[in-house]
Write a protein that holds these residues in place. Structure first.
Motif, PDB file in Angstrom:
ATOM      1  N   VAL A   5       0.843  -1.192   0.000  1.00  0.00           N
ATOM      2  CA  VAL A   5       0.000   0.000   0.000  1.00  0.00           C
ATOM      3  C   VAL A   5       0.882   1.247   0.000  1.00  0.00           C
ATOM      4  CG1 VAL A   5      -1.775   1.311   1.248  1.00  0.00           C
ATOM      5  CG2 VAL A   5      -1.849  -1.190   1.245  1.00  0.00           C
ATOM      6  N   ALA A   6       0.612   2.161  -0.933  1.00  0.00           N
ATOM      7  CA  ALA A   6       1.263   3.466  -0.953  1.00  0.00           C
ATOM      8  C   ALA A   6       0.255   4.512  -0.502  1.00  0.00           C
ATOM      9  CB  ALA A   6       1.772   3.786  -2.358  1.00  0.00           C
ATOM     10  N   LEU A   7       0.713   5.518   0.231  1.00  0.00           N
ATOM     11  CA  LEU A   7      -0.151   6.514   0.849  1.00  0.00           C
ATOM     12  C   LEU A   7       0.011   7.864   0.155  1.00  0.00           C
ATOM     13  CD1 LEU A   7       0.733   5.685   4.557  1.00  0.00           C
ATOM     14  CD2 LEU A   7      -1.357   5.024   3.376  1.00  0.00           C
ATOM     15  N   PHE A   8      -1.115   8.525  -0.108  1.00  0.00           N
ATOM     16  CA  PHE A   8      -1.102   9.856  -0.705  1.00  0.00           C
ATOM     17  C   PHE A   8      -1.848  10.810   0.211  1.00  0.00           C
ATOM     18  CE2 PHE A   8      -2.635  13.254  -3.494  1.00  0.00           C
ATOM     19  CZ  PHE A   8      -1.445  13.593  -4.155  1.00  0.00           C
ATOM     20  N   HIS A   9      -1.202  11.928   0.541  1.00  0.00           N
ATOM     21  CA  HIS A   9      -1.757  12.917   1.463  1.00  0.00           C
ATOM     22  C   HIS A   9      -2.286  14.098   0.665  1.00  0.00           C
ATOM     23  CE1 HIS A   9      -1.139  16.152   4.691  1.00  0.00           C
ATOM     24  NE2 HIS A   9      -2.091  15.353   5.140  1.00  0.00           N
ATOM     25  N   LEU A  10      -3.613  14.278   0.698  1.00  0.00           N
ATOM     26  CA  LEU A  10      -4.246  15.290  -0.144  1.00  0.00           C
ATOM     27  C   LEU A  10      -3.800  16.720   0.172  1.00  0.00           C
ATOM     28  CD1 LEU A  10      -7.880  13.872  -0.370  1.00  0.00           C
ATOM     29  CD2 LEU A  10      -6.190  13.965  -2.206  1.00  0.00           C
ATOM     30  N   PRO A  11      -3.756  17.156   1.445  1.00  0.00           N
ATOM     31  CA  PRO A  11      -3.397  18.562   1.691  1.00  0.00           C
ATOM     32  C   PRO A  11      -2.004  18.941   1.190  1.00  0.00           C
ATOM     33  CG  PRO A  11      -4.469  17.646   3.618  1.00  0.00           C
ATOM     34  CD  PRO A  11      -4.206  16.497   2.687  1.00  0.00           C
ATOM     35  N   SER A  12      -1.035  18.029   1.327  1.00  0.00           N
ATOM     36  CA  SER A  12       0.323  18.343   0.867  1.00  0.00           C
ATOM     37  C   SER A  12       0.588  17.865  -0.549  1.00  0.00           C
ATOM     38  CB  SER A  12       1.355  17.718   1.811  1.00  0.00           C
ATOM     39  OG  SER A  12       1.263  16.292   1.794  1.00  0.00           O
ATOM     40  N   ARG A  13      -0.391  17.154  -1.135  1.00  0.00           N
ATOM     41  CA  ARG A  13      -0.261  16.629  -2.501  1.00  0.00           C
ATOM     42  C   ARG A  13       1.013  15.811  -2.651  1.00  0.00           C
ATOM     43  NH1 ARG A  13      -4.863  16.200  -4.426  1.00  0.00           N
ATOM     44  NH2 ARG A  13      -3.911  15.940  -6.484  1.00  0.00           N
ATOM     45  N   SER A  14       1.225  14.885  -1.719  1.00  0.00           N
ATOM     46  CA  SER A  14       2.472  14.115  -1.751  1.00  0.00           C
ATOM     47  C   SER A  14       2.237  12.673  -1.357  1.00  0.00           C
ATOM     48  CB  SER A  14       3.499  14.746  -0.798  1.00  0.00           C
ATOM     49  OG  SER A  14       3.036  14.713   0.542  1.00  0.00           O
ATOM     50  N   TRP A  15       3.010  11.782  -1.991  1.00  0.00           N
ATOM     51  CA  TRP A  15       3.117  10.411  -1.532  1.00  0.00           C
ATOM     52  C   TRP A  15       4.090  10.399  -0.358  1.00  0.00           C
ATOM     53  CZ3 TRP A  15      -0.140   6.990  -3.641  1.00  0.00           C
ATOM     54  CH2 TRP A  15      -0.681   7.291  -4.893  1.00  0.00           C
ATOM     55  N   PHE A  16       3.835   9.551   0.607  1.00  0.00           N
ATOM     56  CA  PHE A  16       4.719   9.575   1.780  1.00  0.00           C
ATOM     57  C   PHE A  16       4.729   8.218   2.456  1.00  0.00           C
ATOM     58  CE2 PHE A  16       0.704   9.908   3.871  1.00  0.00           C
ATOM     59  CZ  PHE A  16       0.891   9.479   5.178  1.00  0.00           C
ATOM     60  N   SER A  17       5.760   8.018   3.272  1.00  0.00           N
ATOM     61  CA  SER A  17       5.835   6.885   4.190  1.00  0.00           C
ATOM     62  C   SER A  17       5.662   7.437   5.603  1.00  0.00           C
ATOM     63  CB  SER A  17       7.179   6.165   4.071  1.00  0.00           C
ATOM     64  OG  SER A  17       7.321   5.585   2.795  1.00  0.00           O
ATOM     65  N   GLY A  33       7.316  17.204   5.881  1.00  0.00           N
ATOM     66  CA  GLY A  33       7.049  18.488   5.261  1.00  0.00           C
ATOM     67  C   GLY A  33       5.683  19.073   5.553  1.00  0.00           C
ATOM     68  N   TRP A  34       4.876  18.409   6.395  1.00  0.00           N
ATOM     69  CA  TRP A  34       3.528  18.880   6.709  1.00  0.00           C
ATOM     70  C   TRP A  34       3.408  19.107   8.201  1.00  0.00           C
ATOM     71  CZ3 TRP A  34      -0.630  20.919   4.603  1.00  0.00           C
ATOM     72  CH2 TRP A  34      -1.855  20.836   5.266  1.00  0.00           C
ATOM     73  N   ASP A  35       2.965  20.295   8.612  1.00  0.00           N
ATOM     74  CA  ASP A  35       2.881  20.624  10.026  1.00  0.00           C
ATOM     75  C   ASP A  35       1.473  20.501  10.595  1.00  0.00           C
ATOM     76  OD1 ASP A  35       5.595  21.226  10.278  1.00  0.00           O
ATOM     77  OD2 ASP A  35       5.296  23.283   9.563  1.00  0.00           O
ATOM     78  N   GLY A  36       0.485  20.287   9.748  1.00  0.00           N
ATOM     79  CA  GLY A  36      -0.887  20.208  10.220  1.00  0.00           C
ATOM     80  C   GLY A  36      -1.238  18.831  10.744  1.00  0.00           C
ATOM     81  N   PRO A  37      -2.475  18.665  11.225  1.00  0.00           N
ATOM     82  CA  PRO A  37      -2.924  17.352  11.727  1.00  0.00           C
ATOM     83  C   PRO A  37      -3.060  16.346  10.600  1.00  0.00           C
ATOM     84  CG  PRO A  37      -4.763  18.893  11.654  1.00  0.00           C
ATOM     85  CD  PRO A  37      -3.532  19.688  11.338  1.00  0.00           C
ATOM     86  N   LEU A  38      -2.960  15.085  10.960  1.00  0.00           N
ATOM     87  CA  LEU A  38      -3.108  13.982  10.001  1.00  0.00           C
ATOM     88  C   LEU A  38      -4.509  13.402  10.152  1.00  0.00           C
ATOM     89  CD1 LEU A  38      -1.695  12.154   7.912  1.00  0.00           C
ATOM     90  CD2 LEU A  38      -0.980  10.699   9.812  1.00  0.00           C
TER      91      LEU A  38
END
Length: 335
Positions: free
Chosen positions: A136-148, A314-319
């Motif tokens: 499974v790969a994860l994509f974070h909408l607010p930062s528009r980034s794939w991440f681990s 690179g993201w400081d907001g809540p997850l």
């Protein structure tokens, strides 16, 4: 009310567990057990099937048939676990349509907040139990980034490490031993997926996914390593303890110490610390009032009260679970 205690309250707690001092959190008084919010969390998630039912909800399952099809779970077992999760406030049961007798199961805010625990279990399985590309790969909408996912201390965003914090306890940390809960059914130890989703969460649960195993691992992080230590603190039957310890040895999380020295965590075992203290963060928020929390982590450098969180680089907001999308290596991306 904020989750963190003030510096004055932290300073008023018991002597910290420094390497050269006796550990007040190590040995349970007779007839007592830890008043631990990890234990509280495990009371709700004691059956590994519940972990997997919640996982499917994060992947978008809502109806009974969707859970059953994805998990390959016996219908009676699924019904029992859904009922327990509704009673625990993890799911809300709603009519599929106005006036319909058909139900759908929606994660409550309490249930959605379990998301970080699942990311921690996935991170562990990806690192230690996955050959090749993670499923499974994860994509974070607010930062528009794939991440681990990365498990870190909240106060300075440094990787979680038990050596970088003190564990402080206050009066009431030990409580009278509770009667044993209902037995939970373990998943296969083969780490082979159940149903249609070869997820790293399930691989992790194949080794650690029952309440006794989590509680034994918790004892290691309180400085215990011998058979008699676990028996005394947990009130666990000798045959069950031996079985769980053998399973952890076979899984590579612990090893037998030389010359009768009990057991020791391996590097693979030390890494389970991150997912476990995420369980504490959740339990502190949802299972206790602020004044009922009996233990905190305090940073060695600076004395800040802290807890574990999952970070998006690179993201400081809540997850938030609602702001995530997935791409799987075994099928189409989730909607």
């Amino acid at each position: 009310m904020p989750l963190d205690w003030t510096a004055t309250e932290a300073a008023a707690m018991a002597v910290p567990c420094d390497a050269g001092a006796p550990r007040p959190d190590r040995t349970a008084p007779a007839g007592c057990e830890r008043d631990s919010t990890i234990s509280d969390t495990l009371q709700i998630l004691a059956d590994p099937w519940r972990f997997l039912v919640i996982r499917e909800a994060f992947f978008g399952a809502r109806r009974f048939g969707e859970f059953a099809a994805q998990l390959g779970i016996p219908r009676a077992t699924l019904a029992k676990n859904l009922a327990r999760l509704v009673d625990s406030g993890i799911f809300e049961e709603r009519a599929l349509a106005p006036g319909s007798s058909w139900k759908r199961y929606v994660l409550s805010e309490r249930g959605l907040d379990l998301y970080e625990i699942f990311l921690g279990l996935m991170w562990y399985g990806d690192k230690w139990l996955c050959d090749g590309l993670p499923p499974v790969a994860l994509f974070h909408l607010p930062s528009r980034s794939w991440f681990s996912p990365r498990i870190a201390w909240r106060h300075n965003r440094s990787p979680v490490d038990p050596r970088s914090v003190l564990f402080r306890i206050r009066e009431g940390y030990w409580r009278p031993r509770q009667p044993p809960g209902a037995r939970s059914r373990r998943l296969s130890r083969s780490a082979e997926p159940r149903g249609r989703r070869p997820c790293s969460v399930e691989r992790t649960l194949s080794i650690v996914g029952d309440r006794w195993t989590f509680l034994i691992l918790q004892e290691f992080f309180h400085g215990n390593k011998r058979f008699e230590d676990f028996t005394r603190n947990l009130g666990i039957a000798s045959n069950i303890l031996a079985d769980r310890l053998n399973n952890l040895v076979a899984g590579g999380l612990i090893e037998r110490a030389p010359e009768g020295g009990g057991y020791a965590l391996t590097g693979k075992g030390l890494d389970i610390y991150g997912p476990m203290i995420l369980m504490k963060s959740w339990g502190d928020r949802w299972c206790r009032g602020e004044g009922e929390i009996t233990a905190r982590f305090v940073a060695r450098a600076g004395g800040t009260v802290t807890r574990a969180v999952v970070l998006v680089p690179g993201w400081d907001g809540p997850l938030r679970a609602r702001e995530m999308r997935y791409l799987t290596s075994y099928g189409a991306p989730t909607p």
